[in-house]
Scaffold this motif. Structure first.
Motif, PDB file in Angstrom:
ATOM      1  N   ALA A 247       0.818  -1.207   0.000  1.00 50.96           N
ATOM      2  CA  ALA A 247       0.000   0.000   0.000  1.00 50.96           C
ATOM      3  C   ALA A 247       0.853   1.259   0.000  1.00 50.96           C
ATOM      4  O   ALA A 247       0.535   2.247  -0.665  1.00 50.96           O
ATOM      5  N   SER A 248       1.970   1.236   0.727  1.00 49.60           N
ATOM      6  CA  SER A 248       2.804   2.427   0.832  1.00 49.60           C
ATOM      7  C   SER A 248       3.769   2.561  -0.336  1.00 49.60           C
ATOM      8  O   SER A 248       4.170   3.670  -0.682  1.00 49.60           O
ATOM      9  N   PHE A 249       4.125   1.450  -0.979  1.00 47.69           N
ATOM     10  CA  PHE A 249       5.122   1.541  -2.046  1.00 47.69           C
ATOM     11  C   PHE A 249       4.494   1.649  -3.426  1.00 47.69           C
ATOM     12  O   PHE A 249       5.070   2.248  -4.328  1.00 47.69           O
ATOM     13  N   VAL A 250       3.328   1.058  -3.630  1.00 48.45           N
ATOM     14  CA  VAL A 250       2.631   1.184  -4.913  1.00 48.45           C
ATOM     15  C   VAL A 250       1.631   2.321  -4.770  1.00 48.45           C
ATOM     16  O   VAL A 250       0.522   2.145  -4.282  1.00 48.45           O
ATOM     17  N   GLY A 251       2.033   3.509  -5.173  1.00 53.92           N
ATOM     18  CA  GLY A 251       1.217   4.687  -4.964  1.00 53.92           C
ATOM     19  C   GLY A 251       1.511   5.299  -3.611  1.00 53.92           C
ATOM     20  O   GLY A 251       2.525   5.044  -2.970  1.00 53.92           O
ATOM     21  N   ASN A 252       0.586   6.129  -3.150  1.00 51.58           N
ATOM     22  CA  ASN A 252       0.724   6.815  -1.870  1.00 51.58           C
ATOM     23  C   ASN A 252      -0.541   6.555  -1.087  1.00 51.58           C
ATOM     24  O   ASN A 252      -1.625   6.499  -1.656  1.00 51.58           O
ATOM     25  N   ALA A 253      -0.419   6.351   0.224  1.00 52.44           N
ATOM     26  CA  ALA A 253      -1.588   5.927   0.982  1.00 52.44           C
ATOM     27  C   ALA A 253      -1.603   6.516   2.376  1.00 52.44           C
ATOM     28  O   ALA A 253      -0.549   6.778   2.972  1.00 52.44           O
ATOM     29  N   ASN A 254      -2.806   6.727   2.901  1.00 50.47           N
ATOM     30  CA  ASN A 254      -2.998   6.931   4.325  1.00 50.47           C
ATOM     31  C   ASN A 254      -3.111   5.563   4.975  1.00 50.47           C
ATOM     32  O   ASN A 254      -3.936   4.734   4.558  1.00 50.47           O
ATOM     33  N   LEU A 255      -2.289   5.300   5.958  1.00 49.79           N
ATOM     34  CA  LEU A 255      -2.324   4.045   6.698  1.00 49.79           C
ATOM     35  C   LEU A 255      -2.617   4.381   8.157  1.00 49.79           C
ATOM     36  O   LEU A 255      -1.747   4.889   8.871  1.00 49.79           O
ATOM     37  N   LEU A 256      -3.840   4.120   8.578  1.00 46.63           N
ATOM     38  CA  LEU A 256      -4.321   4.576   9.871  1.00 46.63           C
ATOM     39  C   LEU A 256      -4.603   3.379  10.778  1.00 46.63           C
ATOM     40  O   LEU A 256      -5.359   2.470  10.398  1.00 46.63           O
ATOM     41  N   PRO A 257      -4.037   3.361  11.986  1.00 45.91           N
ATOM     42  CA  PRO A 257      -4.309   2.260  12.915  1.00 45.91           C
ATOM     43  C   PRO A 257      -5.725   2.359  13.468  1.00 45.91           C
ATOM     44  O   PRO A 257      -6.129   3.408  13.988  1.00 45.91           O
ATOM     45  N   VAL A 258      -6.487   1.281  13.358  1.00 46.07           N
ATOM     46  CA  VAL A 258      -7.877   1.281  13.795  1.00 46.07           C
ATOM     47  C   VAL A 258      -8.159   0.020  14.604  1.00 46.07           C
ATOM     48  O   VAL A 258      -7.372  -0.934  14.601  1.00 46.07           O
ATOM     49  N   THR A 259      -9.299   0.019  15.264  1.00 39.29           N
ATOM     50  CA  THR A 259      -9.771  -1.150  16.000  1.00 39.29           C
ATOM     51  C   THR A 259     -11.069  -1.631  15.370  1.00 39.29           C
ATOM     52  O   THR A 259     -11.987  -0.827  15.118  1.00 39.29           O
ATOM     53  N   VAL A 260     -11.128  -2.913  15.071  1.00 37.45           N
ATOM     54  CA  VAL A 260     -12.324  -3.486  14.453  1.00 37.45           C
ATOM     55  C   VAL A 260     -13.433  -3.588  15.498  1.00 37.45           C
ATOM     56  O   VAL A 260     -13.196  -3.998  16.645  1.00 37.45           O
TER      57      VAL A 260
END
Length: 382
Positions: A247-260
């Motif tokens: 996700a971070s290397f192919v394109g640009n992304a927000n990676l947000l830690p969440v709780t299911v």
């Protein structure tokens, strides 16, 4: 390229192409630089090896070329095991970053060099050179020396030299990295055209540039730390990545830690509606949202935060917004008034535009058809 030229080139090659890495490992002393690579490039396919420096992508290409010897595993071109063959017997063409043209030779002599090295009959060489130069649009420059050409023209000559040997496999090692942005864009279009003209040639394209890989490749193999991490079509890896690295290397992304939770996920105290795909309630996960899919203003999955930074990027403004202790990127088009730093804003994204990356998904190699573990320049729109 005329039909006659295309037919002559296609008819002169073998009937099998494609590349297969069978558990290929390469080491320099105690350091493993390519670790158990299993990957298949189908006949006529463009496969991009994408990854940061030191990821093993160039080593993989050099193993196909015969410039490095695997410590284990086998390399196949078509149905031939070429692991023990010298480079000149592998039926490959290769283009490298710095072109490697001979400055004292004219363009036609540079293109003829590989043919002479392969002991092609002397009477055939002029015709083969003319075919390759016509294919790359350099026929009018045959009598010039490399110093009389632009960077893009020199790269075309290098490609013509590789194609003149009528390879089943074409290896491209960072071929555009020495060109400026405008020339790079033009050469990408030329490479795409050549692929359409010669659909039977398999191409292995090494790059660290995401745009090149997304633009040209039928599939992308993502490399990191000597291993294959993901493999899939550009659309799959970009739209539905399965790992944070992809996700971070192919394109640009927000990676947000969440709780299911039972209805979706929670980011801080904010409930968000996204597909959880059976992830266990209470478990930790990472939410991936591309910046161009994040809107400004009210909408589904609203996130309130404060502007931390604004960057004007021509067609878009990149907003950095502090949300629940995390910085969220949003690429907003046609922003007429730039919000001041510290201003409170609302961001939103559609549930279908988010991908949940769970801790249970491990990085690993993909299958040859991209159906297993799927899965530079910044990509800001899709």
């Amino acid at each position: 390229m005329t039909t006659e030229v295309r037919g002559a080139i296609k008819g002169a090659r073998g009937t099998t192409s494609g590349i297969r890495f069978d558990a290929v490992s390469v080491a320099y002393g105690p350091t493993t630089v390519l670790d158990s690579l299993d990957l298949t490039v189908e006949p006529g396919e463009v496969m991009a090896l994408l990854g940061p420096s030191g990821s093993g992508k160039t080593t993989a290409l050099r193993a196909v070329a015969g410039f490095v010897r695997p410590v284990s595993g086998r390399v196949f071109i078509g149905d031939r095991d070429v692991t023990d063959l010298p480079p000149y017997r592998r039926g490959i063409g290769m283009v490298v970053q710095q072109y490697a043209l001979f400055p004292h030779l004219r363009v036609d002599a540079n293109v003829a060099f590989g043919l002479k090295a392969r002991k092609v009959p002397k009477a055939e060489i002029p015709g083969r050179v003319a075919e390759a130069l016509e294919m790359t649009g350099m026929a009018d420059y045959a009598r010039r020396h490399p110093r009389e050409l632009s960077g893009g023209q020199q790269q075309r000559v290098a490609i013509a030299r590789a194609l003149a040997v009528r390879p089943d496999v074409l290896l491209l090692d960072e071929p555009l990295s020495a060109l400026d942005a405008q020339l790079r864009s033009g050469m990408l279009a030329e490479l795409a055209r050549l692929h359409r003209e010669l659909p039977d040639v398999s191409i292995l394209y090494v790059t660290h540039d995401q745009v090149e890989a997304l633009t040209l490749a039928d599939r992308i193999a993502v490399m990191d730390r000597a291993r294959l991490r993901d493999c899939g079509t550009p659309q799959d890896l970009y739209r539905r990545p399965r790992t944070e690295f992809t996700a971070s290397f192919v394109g640009n992304a927000n990676l947000l830690p969440v709780t299911v939770d039972a209805d979706g996920v929670a980011l801080g105290g904010t409930e968000l509606k996204v597909e959880t795909a059976g992830a266990a309630p209470g478990s930790s996960a990472t939410l991936c949202v591309r910046p161009h899919l994040v809107g400004l203003g009210d909408g589904p999955n609203a996130l309130r935060g404060r502007i931390a930074e604004v960057q004007w990027r021509g067609s878009t403004h990149r907003l950095y917004v502090e949300v629940a202790g995390h910085r969220v990127k949003a690429d907003v088009r046609e922003l007429r008034e730039t919000p001041p730093l510290g201003a409170e804003v609302t961001l939103h994204f559609a549930p279908e535009d988010a991908v949940l990356l769970t801790a249970g998904v491990t990085e690993g190699p993909g299958t040859s058809d991209g159906s297993g573990t799927s899965g530079g320049s910044e990509v800001t729109d899709g």
